[in-house]
Scaffold this active site. Structure first.
Site, PDB file in Angstrom:
ATOM      1  N   THR A   9      -8.381   5.900  -0.936  1.00 42.38           N
ATOM      2  CA  THR A   9      -8.258   6.606   0.344  1.00 42.38           C
ATOM      3  C   THR A   9      -9.574   7.086   0.958  1.00 42.38           C
ATOM      4  O   THR A   9     -10.464   7.581   0.270  1.00 42.38           O
ATOM      5  CB  THR A   9      -7.342   7.855   0.238  1.00 42.38           C
ATOM      6  OG1 THR A   9      -6.185   7.511  -0.502  1.00 42.38           O
ATOM      7  CG2 THR A   9      -6.933   8.364   1.599  1.00 42.38           C
TER       8      THR A   9
ATOM      9  N   ARG B 258       5.502   0.834  -3.492  1.00 38.84           N
ATOM     10  CA  ARG B 258       5.215   2.280  -3.496  1.00 38.84           C
ATOM     11  C   ARG B 258       4.403   2.633  -2.238  1.00 38.84           C
ATOM     12  O   ARG B 258       3.413   1.990  -1.923  1.00 38.84           O
ATOM     13  CB  ARG B 258       4.420   2.642  -4.749  1.00 38.84           C
ATOM     14  CG  ARG B 258       4.013   4.119  -4.841  1.00 38.84           C
ATOM     15  CD  ARG B 258       2.596   4.357  -4.379  1.00 38.84           C
ATOM     16  NE  ARG B 258       2.108   5.694  -4.672  1.00 38.84           N
ATOM     17  CZ  ARG B 258       0.995   6.199  -4.184  1.00 38.84           C
ATOM     18  NH1 ARG B 258       0.253   5.491  -3.364  1.00 38.84           N
ATOM     19  NH2 ARG B 258       0.598   7.418  -4.498  1.00 38.84           N
ATOM     20  N   VAL B 259       4.847   3.632  -1.529  1.00 42.80           N
ATOM     21  CA  VAL B 259       4.106   4.126  -0.368  1.00 42.80           C
ATOM     22  C   VAL B 259       3.659   5.545  -0.686  1.00 42.80           C
ATOM     23  O   VAL B 259       4.450   6.352  -1.190  1.00 42.80           O
ATOM     24  CB  VAL B 259       4.986   4.102   0.909  1.00 42.80           C
ATOM     25  CG1 VAL B 259       4.293   4.808   2.059  1.00 42.80           C
ATOM     26  CG2 VAL B 259       5.318   2.660   1.289  1.00 42.80           C
TER      27      VAL B 259
HETATM   28  N1  GLY Z   1      -3.569   9.487  -1.433  1.00 37.00           N
HETATM   29  C1  GLY Z   1      -3.343   8.117  -1.469  1.00 37.00           C
HETATM   30  C2  GLY Z   1      -2.162   7.691  -2.176  1.00 37.00           C
HETATM   31  O1  GLY Z   1      -1.663   8.397  -3.036  1.00 37.00           O
HETATM   32  O2  GLY Z   1      -1.697   6.618  -1.892  1.00 37.00           O
END
Ligand code: GLY
Length: 371
Positions: A220, A248-249
């Site tokens: 990120t 997975r999001v």
């Molecule tokens: N903070 C990024 C994620 O967990 O996908």
């Protein structure tokens, strides 16, 4: 009315002072952050925003700041910044060449919010596009929706002319995935408790060897900007957790979780364990606390305390009984005050008219997440 003694008077005075410092307003009431008419432009970002240059001269925060200072739209500026990281394969947490999911496929998440225009857009599990932040911007500007996902998000991007690549892996990201797969595959679909123990060790070891700090396993970049007329905008973009379960999001594309912007109050975005932000809707909460009068640092630390209190499952705790994951917030308010805060010590990036630098975050806990 009964007369009050001195101690009661002092206590009452302190309560009034505290109430003045943090006006208790119901959600939905008018904002309380009074910003001056002109403010000094500012960019705050996760530390990778002042690390990679995609072969050019500027880092993300330098590019974003220069564009804001020259009068460009603040959301255009912060997105132009993060696209450097998205396209740079050296940043293995974001965009092209990032660490893929457990099937070896890159599924990218992003969101953006434009404070003055009150527009927002996001994409999740997007495959084949190097710059999901730009697709998120297109969702904000060219649809009536806030979030497109998976194949639909890709079809939308294709129709708008984005290049769709068959594979966003580089040789390095594919090699790292192959090694992870070789060591963990038989254990992949164990129940969460067993999987955490079995996969965590292998994942941390591989990340270390790649030079990716464990707190960046969730990848990120978040970048927030403030323009001279008080325009507040932000963007968060990620490849998500390295070797995640396909589909997975995380928090990054979810408004209020990995990013929240309110032009009257400020902006907050996050890196680290997305599940913690999905559960606590953390970025929204940070901005809401700023609206109630808290400084960015105090708002961020208050939310980290809430997250820590809500982290009770053994598999999420380290040997000290503290959260075993990293989580940072990058925060600015409409007045130009800012902070980077984290569950554990790390750094964040800032750019002002004095130039770009990384600074230590205000950490809630000492030591490291995994100790
Ligand atoms: N903070 C990024 C994620 O967990 O996908």
């Amino acid at each position: 009315m009964k007369p009050i003694n001195r101690r009661q008077f002092v206590r009452a005075g302190a309560a009034v002072a505290a109430a003045a410092a943090v006006p208790s307003r119901a959600f939905g009431q008018a904002p309380t952050v009074l910003a001056p008419k002109t403010v000094r432009p500012l960019v705050v970002c996760s530390a990778n925003g002042h690390q990679y240059r995609n072969g050019g001269a500027e880092t993300c925060v330098e590019k974003a700041f220069a564009m804001i200072a020259s009068g460009r739209d603040v959301l255009d500026a912060v997105i132009a910044g993060v696209t450097l990281n998205e396209q740079d394969p050296l940043d293995m947490t974001v965009g092209f060449g990032a660490l893929p999911n457990a099937d070896g496929v890159l599924q990218l998440d992003a969101s953006c919010m434009h404070g003055p225009l009150k527009r927002a857009g996001g994409v999740s599990a997007l495959e084949g596009v190097k710059t999901p932040s730009l697709v998120a911007r297109a969702v904000a500007d060219r649809t009536d929706h806030h979030l497109l996902t998976g194949a639909g998000a890709q079809a939308f991007a294709r129709r708008l002319g984005f290049e769709i690549l068959p594979d966003l892996n580089t040789e390095a990201s594919r090699k790292a995935w192959f090694e992870w797969k070789r060591q963990t595959d038989p254990l992949h679909y164990l129940d969460p408790e067993d999987r955490e123990v079995a996969v965590r060790k292998v994942s941390l070891a591989i990340l270390r060897r790649l030079g990716v700090e464990p707190e960046h396993a969730y990848g990120t970049i978040n970048c927030n900007g403030l323009g001279p007329k008080g325009e507040v905008c932000g963007v968060t973009t990620t490849a998500g957790l390295a070797w995640k379960i396909p589909g997975r999001v995380g928090d990054s594309p979810i408004l209020g979780a990995g990013l929240y912007v309110d032009n009257a109050a400020g902006a907050a975005g996050s890196t680290g364990r997305g599940e913690a932000n999905l559960y606590n809707l953390s970025s929204f909460l940070v901005v809401e606390l700023m609206r109630q009068g808290l400084h960015p640092k105090d708002a961020g630390l208050a939310v980290l305390k809430r997250i820590k209190a809500n982290t009770i499952e053994k598999r999420l705790l380290n040997s000290r009984g503290l959260p075993n994951f990293g989580l940072n917030f990058y925060i600015l308010n409409a007045k130009g005050e800012h902070a980077g805060v984290g569950m554990y010590p790390s750094r964040y990036a800032v750019c002002t008219e004095n130039g770009a630098e990384t600074r230590p975050v205000e950490a809630l806990c000492e030591g490291r997440a995994e100790d």
